[in-house]
Design a protein around this motif. Structure first.
Motif, PDB file in Angstrom:
ATOM      1  N   GLU A  28     -36.158 -17.911-111.528  1.00  9.31           N
ATOM      2  CA  GLU A  28     -37.752 -17.965-111.292  1.00  9.31           C
ATOM      3  C   GLU A  28     -38.260 -19.240-111.440  1.00  9.31           C
ATOM      4  O   GLU A  28     -39.071 -19.577-110.569  1.00  9.31           O
ATOM      5  CB  GLU A  28     -38.184 -16.794-112.389  1.00  9.31           C
ATOM      6  CG  GLU A  28     -37.866 -15.442-112.172  1.00  9.31           C
ATOM      7  CD  GLU A  28     -38.521 -14.648-113.122  1.00  9.31           C
ATOM      8  OE1 GLU A  28     -39.201 -15.108-113.986  1.00  9.31           O
ATOM      9  OE2 GLU A  28     -38.336 -13.324-113.102  1.00  9.31           O
ATOM     10  N   ASN A  29     -37.910 -20.185-112.289  1.00  9.13           N
ATOM     11  CA  ASN A  29     -38.487 -21.418-112.541  1.00  9.13           C
ATOM     12  C   ASN A  29     -38.201 -22.249-111.375  1.00  9.13           C
ATOM     13  O   ASN A  29     -38.960 -22.877-110.675  1.00  9.13           O
ATOM     14  CB  ASN A  29     -37.951 -21.888-113.749  1.00  9.13           C
ATOM     15  CG  ASN A  29     -38.608 -21.340-115.008  1.00  9.13           C
ATOM     16  OD1 ASN A  29     -39.585 -20.850-114.985  1.00  9.13           O
ATOM     17  ND2 ASN A  29     -37.983 -21.414-116.093  1.00  9.13           N
ATOM     18  N   THR A  30     -36.818 -22.087-110.604  1.00 10.53           N
ATOM     19  CA  THR A  30     -36.393 -22.871-109.781  1.00 10.53           C
ATOM     20  C   THR A  30     -37.166 -22.469-108.348  1.00 10.53           C
ATOM     21  O   THR A  30     -37.579 -23.277-107.624  1.00 10.53           O
ATOM     22  CB  THR A  30     -34.668 -22.716-109.512  1.00 10.53           C
ATOM     23  OG1 THR A  30     -34.264 -23.275-110.866  1.00 10.53           O
ATOM     24  CG2 THR A  30     -34.406 -23.572-108.358  1.00 10.53           C
ATOM     25  N   GLY A  31     -37.356 -21.214-108.357  1.00 13.13           N
ATOM     26  CA  GLY A  31     -38.009 -20.430-107.351  1.00 13.13           C
ATOM     27  C   GLY A  31     -39.486 -21.192-106.938  1.00 13.13           C
ATOM     28  O   GLY A  31     -40.039 -21.447-106.030  1.00 13.13           O
ATOM     29  N   VAL A  32     -40.052 -21.269-108.147  1.00  7.30           N
ATOM     30  CA  VAL A  32     -41.616 -21.510-108.155  1.00  7.30           C
ATOM     31  C   VAL A  32     -41.551 -22.989-107.842  1.00  7.30           C
ATOM     32  O   VAL A  32     -42.509 -23.417-107.036  1.00  7.30           O
ATOM     33  CB  VAL A  32     -42.117 -21.377-109.593  1.00  7.30           C
ATOM     34  CG1 VAL A  32     -43.353 -21.826-109.824  1.00  7.30           C
ATOM     35  CG2 VAL A  32     -42.230 -19.954-109.881  1.00  7.30           C
ATOM     36  N   LEU A  33     -40.631 -23.813-108.294  1.00  7.83           N
ATOM     37  CA  LEU A  33     -40.545 -25.257-108.067  1.00  7.83           C
ATOM     38  C   LEU A  33     -40.352 -25.632-106.656  1.00  7.83           C
ATOM     39  O   LEU A  33     -40.908 -26.351-105.940  1.00  7.83           O
ATOM     40  CB  LEU A  33     -39.594 -26.099-108.889  1.00  7.83           C
ATOM     41  CG  LEU A  33     -39.987 -26.126-110.429  1.00  7.83           C
ATOM     42  CD1 LEU A  33     -38.759 -26.919-111.216  1.00  7.83           C
ATOM     43  CD2 LEU A  33     -41.205 -26.702-110.583  1.00  7.83           C
ATOM     44  N   GLU A  34     -39.480 -24.524-105.872  1.00  7.68           N
ATOM     45  CA  GLU A  34     -39.299 -24.901-104.754  1.00  7.68           C
ATOM     46  C   GLU A  34     -40.266 -24.572-103.654  1.00  7.68           C
ATOM     47  O   GLU A  34     -40.274 -24.913-102.495  1.00  7.68           O
ATOM     48  CB  GLU A  34     -37.956 -23.948-104.205  1.00  7.68           C
ATOM     49  CG  GLU A  34     -36.540 -24.430-104.668  1.00  7.68           C
ATOM     50  CD  GLU A  34     -35.563 -23.637-104.609  1.00  7.68           C
ATOM     51  OE1 GLU A  34     -35.773 -22.776-104.075  1.00  7.68           O
ATOM     52  OE2 GLU A  34     -34.379 -24.109-104.714  1.00  7.68           O
ATOM     53  N   VAL A  35     -41.400 -23.650-104.236  1.00 10.08           N
ATOM     54  CA  VAL A  35     -42.559 -23.175-103.386  1.00 10.08           C
ATOM     55  C   VAL A  35     -43.468 -24.212-103.764  1.00 10.08           C
ATOM     56  O   VAL A  35     -44.422 -24.697-102.664  1.00 10.08           O
ATOM     57  CB  VAL A  35     -42.827 -22.182-103.382  1.00 10.08           C
ATOM     58  CG1 VAL A  35     -44.109 -21.617-102.861  1.00 10.08           C
ATOM     59  CG2 VAL A  35     -41.998 -21.091-103.056  1.00 10.08           C
ATOM     60  N   VAL A  36     -43.909 -24.450-104.929  1.00 10.93           N
ATOM     61  CA  VAL A  36     -44.965 -25.465-105.590  1.00 10.93           C
ATOM     62  C   VAL A  36     -44.885 -26.734-104.738  1.00 10.93           C
ATOM     63  O   VAL A  36     -46.081 -27.244-104.341  1.00 10.93           O
ATOM     64  CB  VAL A  36     -45.225 -25.184-106.696  1.00 10.93           C
ATOM     65  CG1 VAL A  36     -46.441 -26.132-107.316  1.00 10.93           C
ATOM     66  CG2 VAL A  36     -45.485 -23.590-107.294  1.00 10.93           C
ATOM     67  N   ILE A  37     -43.728 -27.371-104.990  1.00 11.28           N
ATOM     68  CA  ILE A  37     -43.836 -29.005-104.691  1.00 11.28           C
ATOM     69  C   ILE A  37     -43.920 -28.952-103.263  1.00 11.28           C
ATOM     70  O   ILE A  37     -44.935 -29.977-102.636  1.00 11.28           O
ATOM     71  CB  ILE A  37     -42.574 -29.615-105.403  1.00 11.28           C
ATOM     72  CG1 ILE A  37     -42.694 -29.475-106.575  1.00 11.28           C
ATOM     73  CG2 ILE A  37     -42.292 -30.811-104.682  1.00 11.28           C
ATOM     74  CD1 ILE A  37     -41.217 -30.080-107.346  1.00 11.28           C
ATOM     75  N   PRO A  38     -43.155 -28.352-102.318  1.00 10.56           N
ATOM     76  CA  PRO A  38     -43.416 -28.385-100.999  1.00 10.56           C
ATOM     77  C   PRO A  38     -45.028 -27.960-100.540  1.00 10.56           C
ATOM     78  O   PRO A  38     -45.342 -28.995 -99.640  1.00 10.56           O
ATOM     79  CB  PRO A  38     -42.391 -27.618-100.484  1.00 10.56           C
ATOM     80  CG  PRO A  38     -41.318 -27.301-101.254  1.00 10.56           C
ATOM     81  CD  PRO A  38     -42.029 -27.410-102.605  1.00 10.56           C
ATOM     82  N   ALA A  39     -45.530 -27.133-100.928  1.00 19.09           N
ATOM     83  CA  ALA A  39     -46.986 -26.681-100.625  1.00 19.09           C
ATOM     84  C   ALA A  39     -47.693 -27.855-101.157  1.00 19.09           C
ATOM     85  O   ALA A  39     -48.819 -28.165-100.355  1.00 19.09           O
ATOM     86  CB  ALA A  39     -47.243 -25.632-101.255  1.00 19.09           C
TER      87      ALA A  39
END
Length: 388
Positions: free
Chosen positions: A346-357
């Protein structure tokens, strides 16, 4: 204390005080011949042999935290002792305790069966010790000693036929049954402090213990390589921070160059578009959309590539072994592996979305600001002036 080692036996000798002494000593020696050592423990991990893994539980289980805290009537016995006496897991053994040796370890007193007695077998009244605590202990595990025929070779605390019991299971006062006392030794004293607090402990030790005491006391720490592991992890953390900072600066530098060439240097293009009848919003969309699309493609590709490489690195066997060489007994993985894996995912998935956005929004925001700056100038001025 009796110092004479012989007496002449005459008529009525055993009715005298000296004769009674010899009878009690004979009784104590008979008890010693059938005595097995018992070691109360607060945690088997504090025993040097268990810590070094020269002794380990091979059948059954070791003490649980509840066993140690509540003082359960359970015990561990040596594999050889259980085999010779026909004992198995679940059997109960009655253990009458009659003497407490606070001077020497069971290995020094009992060794491999030789029995080195450095204390008196009689109490202060010259009488054989009587049990101060008796209870039936259930065998929950058998331990094996790495040595010759299972004997505790090289051990400093383990003895032949040694019983291990929870210290809290002994619920009786043994003040009158202490057969020997002495200073702390490596074979009799172990303590545990949290990992990573050795420096703090030594600072407090040097601050509170007088120098004359420290001269005669040596403390050895053994954390099974934790200090080296945490040092390496900290170094990796610092390298990761440096790489992250370098990557962030590189990304910002690329973003600045991108905005400079695609927006700041396009003042004349903006003037031409406005002269041809395009509104300010159309000019904004014309410039910003291209920059945003380009940055979005770059960010998405970078995220996908980094995620793939990260997954590949996690599956690599970096040390050339298929199994871990360290214990995860007290790690989160051992307690709830699925929960930890889910949380990490879950943490990895959040980072993969938040940083690019965040990168795309930053690019769009700066682009709009710079385009608005270009739009403040009149098209005639831009077309008639030399555009830098």
């Amino acid at each position: 204390m009796q110092t004479r080692t012989f007496d002449e036996v005459t008529a009525g000798f055993y009715e005298t005080e000296r004769g009674q002494y010899w009878l009690e000593l004979s009784k104590a020696l008979s008890m010693w011949d059938t005595t097995a050592p018992v070691l109360p423990v607060t945690d088997t991990a504090l025993l040097p042999s268990f810590h070094d893994r020269t002794v380990y539980v091979r059948e059954g289980r070791t003490f649980s935290a509840e066993d140690l805290e509540n003082g359960a009537a359970v015990c561990l016995v040596s594999e050889e002792f259980a085999r010779k006496n026909g004992l198995s897991i679940g059997d109960k053994v009655e253990l009458p305790l009659y003497g407490v040796n606070e001077k020497d370890s069971p290995h020094r007193t009992f060794g491999d069966g030789s029995g080195l007695r450095t204390f008196s077998l009689l109490n202060a009244q010259n009488r054989a010790y009587t049990p101060f605590w008796t209870a039936k202990y259930e065998i929950i595990g058998t331990y094996y000693s790495v040595g010759t025929y299972g004997k505790p070779a090289g051990s400093i605390e383990m003895a032949l036929n040694l019983f291990l019991i929870p210290a809290n299971s002994v619920k009786a006062d043994f003040a009158g049954n202490i057969v020997g006392s002495g200073p702390m030794q490596r074979a009799t004293t172990s303590f545990q402090i949290p990992n990573g607090t050795i420096d703090d402990y030594m600072a407090a030790y040097n601050r509170n213990v007088p120098a004359e005491v420290r001269e005669n006391l040596e403390i050895t720490f053994d954390d099974n390589g934790y200090s080296q592991i945490i040092g390496g992890l900290l170094n990796m953390r610092y390298v990761a921070i440096i790489l992250f900072a370098a990557g962030l600066l590189s990304a910002l530098a690329i973003l600045v160059l991108l905005l400079y060439f695609f927006i700041v240097k396009q003042k004349k293009r903006t003037a031409i578009e406005r002269s041809l009848g395009m509104s300010k919003n159309q000019c904004r969309v014309s410039l910003v959309s291209g920059v945003v699309v380009l940055s979005a493609v770059a960010v998405i590709l970078g995220t996908v590539c980094s995620s793939v490489l990260f997954d590949r690195v996690q599956t690599l066997d970096l040390i050339g072994q298929n199994e871990h060489t360290f214990s995860t007994e007290y790690s989160l993985w051992a307690r709830d592996e699925s929960a930890v894996e889910t949380e990490d995912a879950e943490n990895t998935g959040v980072l993969e979305v938040v940083i690019p956005a965040a990168m795309i929004l930053l690019t769009a925001g700066l682009s709009v600001i710079l385009v608005n700056r270009n739009l403040k100038q009149e098209p005639i001025e831009l077309l008639s002036a030399r555009v830098e």
